[in-house]
Design a protein around this motif. Structure first.
Motif, PDB file in Angstrom:
ATOM      1  N   THR A   1      34.632  44.299  41.936  1.00 46.46           N
ATOM      2  CA  THR A   1      35.033  43.353  42.973  1.00 46.46           C
ATOM      3  C   THR A   1      36.400  42.768  42.621  1.00 46.46           C
ATOM      4  OG1 THR A   1      33.951  41.555  41.794  1.00 46.46           O
ATOM      5  CG2 THR A   1      32.678  42.675  43.505  1.00 46.46           C
ATOM      6  N   THR A   2      37.032  42.171  43.610  1.00 40.87           N
ATOM      7  CA  THR A   2      38.328  41.522  43.389  1.00 40.87           C
ATOM      8  C   THR A   2      38.247  40.525  42.246  1.00 40.87           C
ATOM      9  OG1 THR A   2      38.573  41.574  45.778  1.00 40.87           O
ATOM     10  CG2 THR A   2      40.185  40.317  44.552  1.00 40.87           C
ATOM     11  N   VAL A   3      37.256  39.676  42.321  1.00 44.46           N
ATOM     12  CA  VAL A   3      37.133  38.599  41.345  1.00 44.46           C
ATOM     13  C   VAL A   3      37.016  39.160  39.928  1.00 44.46           C
ATOM     14  CG1 VAL A   3      35.682  36.693  40.586  1.00 44.46           C
ATOM     15  CG2 VAL A   3      36.097  37.047  43.012  1.00 44.46           C
ATOM     16  N   HIS A   4      36.167  40.158  39.787  1.00 45.18           N
ATOM     17  CA  HIS A   4      35.973  40.693  38.446  1.00 45.18           C
ATOM     18  C   HIS A   4      37.200  41.466  37.972  1.00 45.18           C
ATOM     19  CE1 HIS A   4      33.333  41.102  35.079  1.00 45.18           C
ATOM     20  NE2 HIS A   4      33.550  42.395  35.010  1.00 45.18           N
ATOM     21  N   THR A   5      37.841  42.156  38.885  1.00 42.74           N
ATOM     22  CA  THR A   5      39.073  42.849  38.533  1.00 42.74           C
ATOM     23  C   THR A   5      40.079  41.852  37.962  1.00 42.74           C
ATOM     24  OG1 THR A   5      38.712  44.431  40.312  1.00 42.74           O
ATOM     25  CG2 THR A   5      40.927  44.310  39.413  1.00 42.74           C
ATOM     26  N   ASN A   6      40.147  40.707  38.594  1.00 43.23           N
ATOM     27  CA  ASN A   6      41.065  39.673  38.123  1.00 43.23           C
ATOM     28  C   ASN A   6      40.730  39.236  36.695  1.00 43.23           C
ATOM     29  OD1 ASN A   6      41.526  36.524  37.800  1.00 43.23           O
ATOM     30  ND2 ASN A   6      43.132  37.359  39.118  1.00 43.23           N
ATOM     31  N   ARG A   7      39.470  38.989  36.436  1.00 41.14           N
ATOM     32  CA  ARG A   7      39.075  38.548  35.086  1.00 41.14           C
ATOM     33  C   ARG A   7      39.386  39.617  34.046  1.00 41.14           C
ATOM     34  NH1 ARG A   7      35.531  34.092  37.029  1.00 41.14           N
ATOM     35  NH2 ARG A   7      34.173  35.041  38.556  1.00 41.14           N
ATOM     36  N   VAL A   8      39.141  40.866  34.433  1.00 39.14           N
ATOM     37  CA  VAL A   8      39.334  41.965  33.515  1.00 39.14           C
ATOM     38  C   VAL A   8      40.835  42.162  33.230  1.00 39.14           C
ATOM     39  CG1 VAL A   8      39.309  44.461  33.639  1.00 39.14           C
ATOM     40  CG2 VAL A   8      37.178  43.203  33.820  1.00 39.14           C
ATOM     41  N   PHE A   9      41.644  41.930  34.242  1.00 36.26           N
ATOM     42  CA  PHE A   9      43.094  41.941  34.061  1.00 36.26           C
ATOM     43  C   PHE A   9      43.502  40.878  33.044  1.00 36.26           C
ATOM     44  CE2 PHE A   9      44.990  44.450  37.658  1.00 36.26           C
ATOM     45  CZ  PHE A   9      46.003  45.003  36.915  1.00 36.26           C
ATOM     46  N   SER A  10      42.956  39.694  33.248  1.00 36.17           N
ATOM     47  CA  SER A  10      43.290  38.598  32.329  1.00 36.17           C
ATOM     48  C   SER A  10      42.907  38.966  30.906  1.00 36.17           C
ATOM     49  CB  SER A  10      42.559  37.324  32.733  1.00 36.17           C
ATOM     50  OG  SER A  10      42.759  37.064  34.100  1.00 36.17           O
TER      51      SER A  10
END
Lengths: 225, 225
Positions: free
Chosen positions: B170-179
């Motif tokens: 999901t978008t949200v998890h992609t963001n966390r994983v990027f971080s």
DNA sequence: CGCTGTCTTGAATGAATTCAACCCATGTGG
DNA sequence: CCACATGGGTTGAATTCATTCAAGACAGCG
């Protein structure tokens, strides 16, 4: 096709569970699956394994590794299996002599891409139950297509661990998801025999768009008389 | 190659974000991507989308749908894009006249299969962080291969939502994983520009086996003089 | 100025994994 | 004929990963 058969070496028997080729092996030939079931798979450093495809009689094995020096996929017999092999140079000769056959090989490669894309869509974007439904329907349809299924049942020569390796789930979860399909009366199980009691329901659960294959298009190059 | 270029229609401009073809459209031609980035994807009934591939200049688009009546994948321009098209019959003519080129097409299709298999392995068997690492490394390497990357940075013209659609998050998890990749000092970000500060570390995290491509094998059919 | 799209963060929920144990059928060797 | 090992299949409980829902921050744009 006769030309292809002439090129192929003698059929070799691989008993169930025996590897035909390991990932990492030098790529020297292609394999033609004549009899039995085979899986192609690859593994990660931590031992996790992904199965890419369950192969049936008539399939060409090992083609994806054609363009690389060391095979990317392990090929392993699921059942007792008859396999013959073709050198890559031989395949190349086919392309030089039989453009129609070459085009058919090309199209079959595209069809394989399509199957992989469908599995990726399923594994990437569906929950476990739907993934399993999609895989079962896929096997169900493919077996019918090659005339290896009469009734509404399939004998799957695979442990739940292997099935989990196809759909990207652990053994334990695959088991639970299997039970759920049964609880919902979409399938029944008797050992490794799976009865598809509600094909439409299962297909709807799988939720993948239907495909209409073009079998003998007018634009194919001419074949020899 | 000149023959292929003669067959191709004029280059058409598709502005960023414009669809080139929708899934379900009748299959009439193939596309050659000359300039810009394109993604191919498919969606499920619930709206979930999976991106199969990010295409770069030189790629053939739409080939997987060759063997079916209605396209399986949507093609959409990511950036401003130049595309020309080839009729399927035209491709068939190539197979009849240029066996060497036909074989190269075949091998390229197998290479695409390999890429899909690798992505399936990643999405099916790895956690989010590793999936993202694998995707970034993939883009990094492919851009270098076609000479579109000089330094250790890539301008990814994709929102995190799209990237999630590639790796199945999901978008949200992609963001966390990027971080997390950034926190681990494997990458740095500046808007959509990604600096690969630790390529080896990222590659190791991705954990996919290296591939050695055979570029001009002796067994290819002869080309015309 | 208020849109809109994108990135980011928090908290609650749910899905899938992990670890563990048990069952059962098969096969094998004493 | 029993003792024992082996490979699946099944179930429970705890944990981890990823999703969902919600809200805030920020930039670009009309």
């Amino acid at each position: 096709m006769r030309a292809l058969r002439d090129l192929a070496g003698p059929a070799v028997l691989f008993p169930a569970n025996k590897p035909i080729r390991y990932e990492g092996d030098p790529v020297e030939k292609l394999y033609l699956l004549q009899e039995g079931w085979v899986v192609s798979s690859a593994s990660l450093a931590d031992g996790a394994r992904q199965i890419f495809k369950v192969h049936f009689p008539g399939d060409i094995l090992g083609a994806p590794s054609l363009a690389i020096t060391n095979a990317a996929e392990t090929l392993r017999a699921l059942t007792d299996t008859l396999v013959c092999s073709v050198s890559i140079a031989g395949l190349s000769g086919i392309f030089a002599q039989f453009p129609r056959l070459a085009m058919l090989f090309f199209m079959s490669a595209q069809e394989e891409r399509l199957i992989l894309m469908e599995r990726l869509l399923s594994v990437g974007r569906q929950r476990g139950v739907k993934r399993l439904a999609a895989f079962l329907i896929h096997v169900f349809d493919r077996l019918a297509m090659i005339g290896l299924r009469r009734d509404n049942a399939v004998d799957l020569p695979m442990s739940q661990e292997l099935i989990g390796d196809v759909i990207g789930l652990t053994t334990v979860h695959t088991n639970r998801v299997f039970s759920e399909l049964e609880r919902r009366s979409l399938i029944e199980r008797d050992g490794r025999r799976i009865v598809f009691c509600d094909v439409d329901g299962l297909r709807e659960l799988a939720g993948l768009p239907p495909r209409q294959f073009v079998r003998n298009p007018a634009w194919l190059p001419e074949g020899p008389q």
